[in-house]
Scaffold this motif. Structure first.
Motif, PDB file in Angstrom:
ATOM      1  N   ASP A 186     -24.043  54.664 -47.183  1.00 22.95           N
ATOM      2  CA  ASP A 186     -24.840  54.775 -48.338  1.00 22.95           C
ATOM      3  C   ASP A 186     -24.751  53.739 -49.591  1.00 22.95           C
ATOM      4  O   ASP A 186     -25.601  53.574 -50.249  1.00 22.95           O
ATOM      5  N   TYR A 225     -31.177  53.032 -54.707  1.00 16.69           N
ATOM      6  CA  TYR A 225     -31.524  54.359 -55.483  1.00 16.69           C
ATOM      7  C   TYR A 225     -32.293  54.110 -56.692  1.00 16.69           C
ATOM      8  O   TYR A 225     -32.235  53.051 -57.305  1.00 16.69           O
ATOM      9  N   LYS A 245     -24.595  54.209 -55.169  1.00 23.21           N
ATOM     10  CA  LYS A 245     -24.613  55.404 -55.923  1.00 23.21           C
ATOM     11  C   LYS A 245     -24.080  55.219 -57.217  1.00 23.21           C
ATOM     12  O   LYS A 245     -23.259  55.814 -57.724  1.00 23.21           O
ATOM     13  N   ARG A 288     -30.716  60.637 -59.692  1.00 24.27           N
ATOM     14  CA  ARG A 288     -30.783  59.625 -58.549  1.00 24.27           C
ATOM     15  C   ARG A 288     -31.905  60.306 -57.660  1.00 24.27           C
ATOM     16  O   ARG A 288     -31.578  61.308 -57.164  1.00 24.27           O
ATOM     17  N   GLY A 306     -33.053  59.036 -53.877  1.00 24.56           N
ATOM     18  CA  GLY A 306     -33.019  58.356 -52.780  1.00 24.56           C
ATOM     19  C   GLY A 306     -32.034  58.868 -51.530  1.00 24.56           C
ATOM     20  O   GLY A 306     -31.869  60.063 -51.746  1.00 24.56           O
ATOM     21  N   PRO A 307     -31.527  58.095 -50.645  1.00 26.25           N
ATOM     22  CA  PRO A 307     -31.605  56.939 -50.520  1.00 26.25           C
ATOM     23  C   PRO A 307     -32.836  56.040 -50.063  1.00 26.25           C
ATOM     24  O   PRO A 307     -33.538  57.094 -49.415  1.00 26.25           O
ATOM     25  N   ALA A 312     -37.361  51.751 -53.189  1.00 19.62           N
ATOM     26  CA  ALA A 312     -36.600  52.465 -54.392  1.00 19.62           C
ATOM     27  C   ALA A 312     -37.400  52.379 -55.634  1.00 19.62           C
ATOM     28  O   ALA A 312     -37.404  53.224 -56.420  1.00 19.62           O
TER      29      ALA A 312
END
Length: 60
Positions: A3, A8, A20, A27, A29-30, A37
């Motif tokens: 991650d 994001y 993150k 947020r 995403g990912p 993004a």
């Protein structure tokens, strides 16, 4: 893919971050890369339209 290496989109200010960094509620995403993004809102709109079209087809 971990991650913290994914990308994001931050809804609060429209910025893009790897990892993150932003609040979970702001947020999206990912995403696998920065370009994806950056297109987060467009991707979401396309997915919503596809789902709406599928619903319409199902209902008719």
């Amino acid at each position: 893919m971990r991650d913290d290496k994914q990308w994001y989109f931050d809804l609060s200010d429209g910025s893009v971050h790897q990892g993150k960094d932003s609040d979970v509620f702001n947020r999206m995403g990912p995403y696998p890369d920065r370009a994806s993004a950056e297109r987060a809102l467009q991707i979401a709109a396309e997915r919503n339209k596809a789902a709406d079209d599928a619903d319409d087809e199902w209902n008719n």
